[in-house]
Design a protein around this motif. Structure first.
Motif, PDB file in Angstrom:
ATOM      1  N   PRO A   1       0.797  -1.234   0.000  1.00  0.00           N
ATOM      2  CA  PRO A   1       0.000   0.000   0.000  1.00  0.00           C
ATOM      3  C   PRO A   1       0.824   1.276   0.000  1.00  0.00           C
ATOM      4  N   GLY A   2       1.970   1.286   0.665  1.00  0.00           N
ATOM      5  CA  GLY A   2       2.775   2.513   0.678  1.00  0.00           C
ATOM      6  C   GLY A   2       3.264   2.892  -0.706  1.00  0.00           C
ATOM      7  N   PRO A   3       3.972   2.004  -1.413  1.00  0.00           N
ATOM      8  CA  PRO A   3       4.384   2.326  -2.783  1.00  0.00           C
ATOM      9  C   PRO A   3       3.217   2.600  -3.720  1.00  0.00           C
ATOM     10  N   LEU A   4       2.080   1.904  -3.524  1.00  0.00           N
ATOM     11  CA  LEU A   4       0.921   2.168  -4.375  1.00  0.00           C
ATOM     12  C   LEU A   4       0.396   3.579  -4.151  1.00  0.00           C
ATOM     13  N   ALA A   5       0.346   4.016  -2.899  1.00  0.00           N
ATOM     14  CA  ALA A   5      -0.089   5.389  -2.607  1.00  0.00           C
ATOM     15  C   ALA A   5       0.827   6.405  -3.274  1.00  0.00           C
ATOM     16  N   ILE A   6       2.127   6.128  -3.282  1.00  0.00           N
ATOM     17  CA  ILE A   6       3.085   7.028  -3.934  1.00  0.00           C
ATOM     18  C   ILE A   6       2.818   7.079  -5.437  1.00  0.00           C
ATOM     19  N   ALA A   7       2.668   5.915  -6.065  1.00  0.00           N
ATOM     20  CA  ALA A   7       2.479   5.858  -7.519  1.00  0.00           C
ATOM     21  C   ALA A   7       1.213   6.582  -7.944  1.00  0.00           C
ATOM     22  N   VAL A   8       0.104   6.316  -7.254  1.00  0.00           N
ATOM     23  CA  VAL A   8      -1.164   6.929  -7.648  1.00  0.00           C
ATOM     24  C   VAL A   8      -1.121   8.438  -7.419  1.00  0.00           C
ATOM     25  N   ALA A   9      -0.544   8.871  -6.308  1.00  0.00           N
ATOM     26  CA  ALA A   9      -0.434  10.310  -6.053  1.00  0.00           C
ATOM     27  C   ALA A   9       0.425  10.988  -7.115  1.00  0.00           C
ATOM     28  N   GLN A  10       1.500  10.337  -7.541  1.00  0.00           N
ATOM     29  CA  GLN A  10       2.353  10.926  -8.569  1.00  0.00           C
ATOM     30  C   GLN A  10       1.606  11.064  -9.885  1.00  0.00           C
ATOM     31  N   VAL A  11       0.909   9.998 -10.300  1.00  0.00           N
ATOM     32  CA  VAL A  11       0.151  10.067 -11.552  1.00  0.00           C
ATOM     33  C   VAL A  11      -0.945  11.130 -11.445  1.00  0.00           C
ATOM     34  N   ASP A  12      -1.564  11.242 -10.272  1.00  0.00           N
ATOM     35  CA  ASP A  12      -2.590  12.264 -10.083  1.00  0.00           C
ATOM     36  C   ASP A  12      -2.015  13.659 -10.291  1.00  0.00           C
ATOM     37  N   ARG A  13      -0.833  13.915  -9.757  1.00  0.00           N
ATOM     38  CA  ARG A  13      -0.204  15.222  -9.952  1.00  0.00           C
ATOM     39  C   ARG A  13       0.248  15.405 -11.398  1.00  0.00           C
TER      40      ARG A  13
END
Length: 308
Positions: free
Chosen positions: A82-94
């Motif tokens: 979940p930690g790396p997934l949160a990073i990936a999705v937040a990056q794509v969102d930005r």
């Protein structure tokens, strides 16, 4: 009614093919481009050139598009921590300037886990992990900058996480939860989801599932509105010959598609979408399986979407 294009690239699609579909989705006025998150083909197809990663694909499309929303139906909680997934999705969102929707589920396709060395626990444990992932990912996104996030669960633990990067909006991308379960899915949707999705069921079954989630929302005392949506395979043509040609191209029977999906003339497709709308659906995901048939998208845009 929002119409979104939904693709299954594990069945055989390069990034270049997905890019052409995403650009057509945007140019033709659809609301969003979505893709599955799978690593193995299903059924009697080649699957070539092989799977593409969902979030790498969406990160690239975030820079190649400007208007449409981008998302997954559904990211498998078994695939990533979940930690790396949160990073990936937040990056794509930005990268997309806030155009990401985050669909997440338990994961269900055991063979793809075996094929790529991914553990596949019991269904009960997968639901437990999904709930912890929802708690962690939304918790990381919503932790104020300068503060840290901690979590101690049965399957995941985080200590002194800086909870970075942040998505484009403080609350994070909209969360989608889907499925047809009678108890656990409605409870999770009521607790965590902005949108509840029913994939590939008949209209009456879909509306019954909506009802179970409405009951769960009420039981939870939730006041935030829930978006209700459906995903349906689409096979549309102006004539019976054109409908059959498109059905043959995806290895499906026209009669079966008419019964279980969105198949037929534009008027037939509009009528069935109208029945979903009467039951509370405000978004429909059109599963397009022949990704080289951009004329299909154009027909759906001009003779289905415009009527709606």
């Amino acid at each position: 009614m929002l119409l979104r294009i939904f693709t299954e690239p594990q069945q055989g699609a390069s990034y270049e093919t997905l890019l052409s579909v995403a650009k057509a989705t945007e140019d033709l006025g659809f609301d969003a481009f979505y893709r599955s998150d799978h690593y193995l083909k299903m059924g009697d197809v080649s699957g070539l050139p092989g799977p593409t990663d969902a979030w790498i694909t969406l990160g690239a499309l975030a820079r190649e598009t400007s208007r449409i929303r981008l998302g997954t139906l559904m990211t498998a909680a078994t695939f990533r921590h979940p930690g790396p997934l949160a990073i990936a999705v937040a990056q794509v969102d930005r990268m997309s300037r806030g155009r990401v929707d985050f669909g997440i589920g338990t994961g269900w396709f055991e063979q793809e886990h075996a094929a790529y060395g991914i553990p596949f626990p019991s269904l009960n444990e997968r639901f437990e992990r999904l709930e912890e992932q929802l708690q962690i990912i939304t918790g990381l996104w919503r932790t104020p900058e300068g503060e840290t996030f901690d979590f101690a669960g049965a399957h995941y633990s985080l200590k002194d996480s800086p909870a970075l990067p942040k998505p484009a909006r403080p609350e994070g991308p909209p969360v989608l939860i889907g499925g047809f379960g009678a108890k656990r899915t409605p409870r999770l949707a009521a607790a965590y989801a902005d949108e509840y999705n029913v994939p590939f069921h008949k209209v009456d079954e879909t509306l019954a599932a909506f009802g179970r989630v409405r009951d769960a929302v009420e039981a939870a005392g939730r006041t935030k509105p829930m978006v209700y949506s459906a995903a349906q395979v689409v096979c549309c043509g102006r004539t019976e010959a054109e409908i059959k040609e498109r059905a043959d191209a995806i290895g499906r029977d026209v009669a079966e598609l008419r019964e279980n999906g969105l198949a037929g003339t534009p008027a037939e497709v509009v009528d069935k979408i109208g029945r979903l709308a009467e039951g509370g659906a405000t978004t429909v995901y059109l599963q397009v399986l022949d990704l080289h048939d951009l004329g299909h998208l154009e027909l759906l845009a001009t003779e289905v979407q415009d009527r709606l």
